[in-house]
Scaffold this motif. Sequence first.
Motif, short mmCIF file in Angstrom:
data_model
loop_
_atom_site.label_atom_id
_atom_site.label_comp_id
_atom_site.label_asym_id
_atom_site.label_seq_id
_atom_site.Cartn_x
_atom_site.Cartn_y
_atom_site.Cartn_z
N ILE A 1 31.89 -22.68 -4.05
CA ILE A 1 31.69 -21.52 -4.77
C ILE A 1 33.21 -20.79 -5.03
N GLY A 2 33.68 -20.76 -6.30
CA GLY A 2 35.15 -20.39 -6.62
C GLY A 2 35.92 -21.73 -6.04
N GLU A 3 36.98 -21.32 -5.35
CA GLU A 3 37.99 -22.39 -5.04
C GLU A 3 37.56 -23.25 -3.82
N LYS A 4 36.65 -22.68 -3.09
CA LYS A 4 36.41 -23.26 -1.56
C LYS A 4 34.99 -23.54 -1.30
N THR A 5 34.64 -24.27 -0.37
CA THR A 5 33.23 -24.24 -0.01
C THR A 5 32.78 -22.88 0.59
N VAL A 6 31.63 -22.64 0.93
CA VAL A 6 31.24 -21.26 1.59
C VAL A 6 31.75 -21.33 3.09
N ALA B 1 27.72 -18.53 9.00
CA ALA B 1 28.38 -19.50 8.00
C ALA B 1 28.43 -18.96 6.51
N ALA B 2 27.06 -18.57 6.36
CA ALA B 2 26.60 -18.36 5.18
C ALA B 2 26.80 -16.98 4.42
N ARG B 3 27.66 -16.02 5.30
CA ARG B 3 28.00 -14.69 5.06
C ARG B 3 29.41 -14.86 4.68
N CYS B 4 29.79 -15.42 3.60
CA CYS B 4 31.37 -15.61 3.28
C CYS B 4 32.00 -14.65 2.62
N CYS B 5 31.43 -13.50 2.40
CA CYS B 5 32.13 -12.36 1.83
C CYS B 5 32.44 -11.37 2.63
N LEU C 1 24.14 -16.00 1.93
CA LEU C 1 23.79 -16.70 0.85
C LEU C 1 22.63 -17.37 1.19
N THR C 2 21.43 -16.96 0.59
CA THR C 2 20.31 -17.50 1.06
C THR C 2 19.50 -18.36 -0.10
N ARG C 3 19.28 -17.88 -1.18
CA ARG C 3 18.53 -18.45 -2.33
C ARG C 3 19.66 -18.80 -3.46
N ALA C 4 19.39 -19.76 -4.26
CA ALA C 4 20.04 -20.17 -5.41
C ALA C 4 20.75 -19.05 -6.17
N ASP D 1 21.49 -16.10 -5.39
CA ASP D 1 22.70 -15.46 -4.78
C ASP D 1 23.93 -15.86 -5.12
N ALA D 2 23.95 -17.08 -5.36
CA ALA D 2 25.33 -17.86 -5.65
C ALA D 2 26.27 -17.18 -6.59
N ALA D 3 25.59 -16.55 -7.90
CA ALA D 3 26.55 -15.87 -8.78
C ALA D 3 27.06 -14.46 -8.52
N LEU D 4 26.24 -14.09 -7.42
CA LEU D 4 26.87 -12.71 -7.01
C LEU D 4 27.97 -13.30 -5.79
N VAL D 5 27.50 -13.98 -5.08
CA VAL D 5 28.67 -14.29 -4.05
C VAL D 5 30.22 -14.68 -4.73
N ALA D 6 29.83 -15.64 -5.75
CA ALA D 6 31.05 -15.82 -6.74
C ALA D 6 31.67 -14.83 -7.16
#
Length: 230
Positions: free
Chosen positions: A29-34, A110-114, A214-217, A219-224
């Motif tokens: 997501i963005g430049e790097k993996t989660v 790991a899935a809380r990358c922000c 990051l749980t469901r697909a 969520d990816a746009a918000l995380v990005a």
Amino acid sequence: MNTRRIALIPAAGIGSRFGSELPKQYVQIGEKTVLQHTLDVFAANERIDHIAVVISPDDSYFDVLINLPHNGSVHRVGGSSRAQSVFNGVNELVDLGIATLSDSILVHDAARCCLPQTALNRLLDHTEHNYNGGILALPVADTLKQQNAHQHIARTVSRVGMWQAQTPQLFQAALLQRALANVNLNHITDEASAVEQLGISPMLVEGDSRNIKLTRADDAALVAFLLTQM
Ligand code: CTP
Ligand code: MG
């Protein structure tokens, strides 16, 4: 005694709800993996002495996709539940002498990358002299409904005093080991609930609404977006 702060990152899940080909922690997501984003948050904080990642024993992605921070270690001891992965991880850290029993362990998905540095530092500040440990959490903002058997509303539950748990969750290694040894690791969804079962009340420290998992697909746009703001 000189106690250290060790981040313990469970990253041994398969991300079934996210539904990507790769486990979600390895999605870019963005430049790097989660997972890389998550590791780099801890690597950028000088108060964190060591970063330990728990991955699945049959993980074939980590070595290819991840740059382990210079103060990091990887442990192929992931289990069948998140709590099992955390328990196996803390046990290995102690067995290998990476952690002592008095070190502070910060368990973080790991899935809380922000995770913002401000929230991480707040947890470290508030738990410094607290032997019960503490977690990041947010007061519930929405009105809460209890459902009946037909998924209609049975009643409204007061949200006063209710918090949503986040991570990191910080505990001394000895307390974390004792708490996790005492519970069914398939039934708990965070470390604090295991500690609570010992009759100990960890501290609630104000988290951050950007610290989403990051749980469901969707969520990816918000995380990005959130990652561009960090
Ligand atoms: N995790 C783990 N070991 C497991 C299950 C989960 O280390 N057996 C980790 C995940 O990799 C994630 C964190 O625990 O970083 C939070 O779990 P969750 O968001 O539920 O991730 P998954 O279990 O992978 O996703 P799902 O529940 O949708 O399958
Ligand atoms: Mg899960």
